[in-house]
Scaffold this active site. Structure first.
Site, short mmCIF file in Angstrom:
data_model
loop_
_atom_site.label_atom_id
_atom_site.label_comp_id
_atom_site.label_asym_id
_atom_site.label_seq_id
_atom_site.Cartn_x
_atom_site.Cartn_y
_atom_site.Cartn_z
CE1 TYR A 16 -8.84 -7.37 2.10
CE2 TYR A 16 -10.43 -6.70 0.45
CZ TYR A 16 -9.03 -6.84 0.77
OH TYR A 16 -8.15 -7.58 -0.04
CE1 TYR A 144 -4.15 -6.27 -1.07
CE2 TYR A 144 -4.23 -6.53 -3.45
CZ TYR A 144 -4.59 -6.99 -2.18
OH TYR A 144 -5.43 -7.97 -2.07
CG ASP A 245 1.30 -7.19 -8.45
OD1 ASP A 245 0.70 -7.32 -9.46
OD2 ASP A 245 0.95 -7.54 -7.23
CE LYS A 274 -7.47 -6.49 -8.77
NZ LYS A 274 -6.22 -6.17 -7.86
C1 LIG Z 1 -5.68 -7.19 -6.91
C2 LIG Z 1 -4.32 -7.24 -6.82
C3 LIG Z 1 -3.63 -8.56 -6.30
C4 LIG Z 1 -4.37 -9.67 -5.95
O1 LIG Z 1 -5.16 -10.21 -7.17
P1 LIG Z 1 -6.49 -10.84 -6.67
O2 LIG Z 1 -7.09 -11.51 -8.12
O3 LIG Z 1 -7.45 -10.37 -5.86
O4 LIG Z 1 -5.97 -12.27 -5.96
C5 LIG Z 1 -2.26 -8.65 -6.52
N1 LIG Z 1 -1.63 -7.38 -6.98
C6 LIG Z 1 -2.04 -6.44 -7.39
C7 LIG Z 1 -1.30 -5.25 -7.63
C8 LIG Z 1 -3.46 -6.23 -7.18
O5 LIG Z 1 -3.96 -4.95 -7.80
#
Ligand SMILES: *Cc1c(COP(=O)(O)O)cnc(C)c1O
Length: 451
Positions: A16, A144, A245, A274
């Site tokens: 970014y 997100y 997610d 993550k």
């Molecule tokens: C960070 C994140 C993503 C994307 O993961 P990357 O490993 O950066 O591609 C998707 N969804 C959520 C909720 C996130 O926090």
């Protein structure tokens, strides 16, 4: 010989940012426990866990050992037609840890890719069920889900900068983020809006995708678990799959193992990433139910059309196994709740500051929402001067340290964060011609939270 900073400035593009960032990135040479060590020798307490990942801290002997052991056997092999112990074992662990019923695991190389995989699974599922018209997604504003194209299309349309890619991004359906906060009952108006949208468009919608209970990078917002539960029930009623997610919320960050646990809902598809490898390597996974997996596999073409080159990488899987073993064998819940109560007691010291709109805390997440956006280039050196690593975005200054942080370092982290924020706000006040005098606000230095 060129320095790291010189090489970086000449050749590297950061997240970014432009190729001419207003503030050069700080070179890190090592990391240990909760500290990042800069080239200049300073140690910074990491308030970010490297973006939700490093839950056990850095340079952890158990994670290092897992990687060393695996690299001496095999670093990588293709996953088409071959398998190996690390991937098979990790899949079993994930099925055991995640909500009951998610029994099949598809490995991916990043969170965004695992989201793409989830969306493709949902679309292929409906194709297999003879409903090829169900290709759209339903998402919440303020969410997100990653930076690749379809993941981006379900991010908040404003903060996700959809206008930059209009005409290219697929158009999805959005619901306003629920008004009811976590701990509050659902607002019936929000559910009525969801039902009206589903009533009108469910024949085109393959799946709902949400971050359960905590919206992360879209605004650090904690919303009603009852709303989530009832939204999922509506989706079931209207034949829309539910995708959680859990890339940010997974593995204990909110005080429960998964965000899903707050609502007692088992989604049809779940993404994790993550913290999965404890922040060591890039790895994500998309889990689904037997029903989705079987239906998809029996439809046309009978296979799921995705396969990353580095799928199920043995190094990443080995360190993930070690990280999950550490987590489940540790008092993670007590650690997270101790961080929560510390934040509730001390981070809230800034609640009365004129520029602060809200302070909220959940599990090992502490958020200070300001009324105006933070100037990253101005405030970052102030954090570093005070020995903390904090990376605000927009109006949000937030902390999510490794779970292993002790009380003393937590005190230093909160003190450094509030101190830097106060100093920056003072600079802003002094430079503002119309600045109104602020009374009774304690100085950041003297108002040190006791460790
Ligand atoms: C960070 C994140 C993503 C994307 O993961 P990357 O490993 O950066 O591609 C998707 N969804 C959520 C909720 C996130 O926090």
């Amino acid at each position: 010989m060129a320095t790291t900073s010189e090489l970086d400035a000449a050749y590297v593009w950061h997240p970014y940012s432009s190729v001419h960032p207003p503030l050069a990135p700080y070179p890190v040479v090592s990391a240990e426990g909760v500290r990042l060590y800069l080239e200049s020798g300073e140690g910074l307490i990491d308030g970010m866990s490297s973006w939700w990942c490093a839950i056990h801290g850095y340079n952890h002997p158990a994670l290092n050992d897992a990687l060393h052991a695996q690299v001496d056997r095999m670093a990588h092999v293709m996953f088409g037609g071959l398998t190996h112990r690390p991937a098979a074992k990790l899949a079993e662990m994930l099925v055991e840890l995640t909500p009951e019923g998610l029994n099949k695991v598809f490995f991916a190389d990043s969170g965004s890719v695992s989201v793409e995989v989830a969306l493709k699974m949902a679309i292929q599922y409906w194709q297999a069920r003879g409903e090829p018209g169900k290709t759209k997604m339903l998402a919440l504003r303020g969410g997100y889900h990653g930076d690749t194209f379809h993941a981006m299309s379900v991010c908040d349309p404003v903060t996700g900068m959809h206008h930059l890619f209009s005409g290219v991004l697929p158009k999805q359906y959005f619901l306003d983020r629920p008004r009811a906060k976590l701990g509050e009952p659902a607002d019936p108006d929000d559910l009525d809006a969801a039902e009206a949208l589903l009533e009108a468009h469910a024949d085109k919608i393959a799946a709902l995708i949400v971050e359960p209970v905590v919206q992360g990078a879209g605004g650090m917002y904690f919303y009603s678990a009852q709303y989530l539960e009832q939204l999922c029930a509506l989706c079931r009623r209207y034949n829309v799959l539910v995708i959680f997610d859990e890339i940010a919320t997974g593995f204990g960050r909110t005080g429960r193992l998964f965000g899903a646990d707050w609502a007692g809902v088992v989604p049809d598809i779940m993404c994790v990433g993550k913290a999965l490898t404890g922040g060591y390597m890039t790895l994500a996974a998309t889990l689904t139910t037997d029903e989705v997996a079987e239906t998809l596999s029996q439809g046309e073409p009978g296979v799921f059309m995705h396969g990353p080159t580095f799928m199920g990488n043995p190094l990443a899987c080995s360190v993930a196994i070690a990280s999950l073993s550490l987590l489940t064998g540790s008092p993670w819940k007590e650690q997270v709740l101790a961080i929560e109560s510390f934040f509730k007691e001390h981070l809230t010291a800034c609640e009365t500051w004129e520029e602060v709109a809200d302070v909220r805390v959940l599990g090992a997440i502490g958020v200070i929402e300001l009324k105006e956006a933070v100037d990253l280039a101005a405030i970052t050196p102030l954090f570093v001067e005070r020995g903390v690593w904090v990376r605000p975005f927009g109006k949000l200054v937030y902390l999510m340290p490794p779970y292993i942080i002790d009380r003393e370092d937590l005190g230093l982290l909160v003190e450094g964060t509030l101190g830097a924020l106060w100093t920056w706000l003072e600079q802003v006040r002094q430079s503002a011609v119309t600045a109104s005098p602020v009374d009774g606000i304690p100085d950041g230095d003297s108002d040190e939270p006791d460790a």
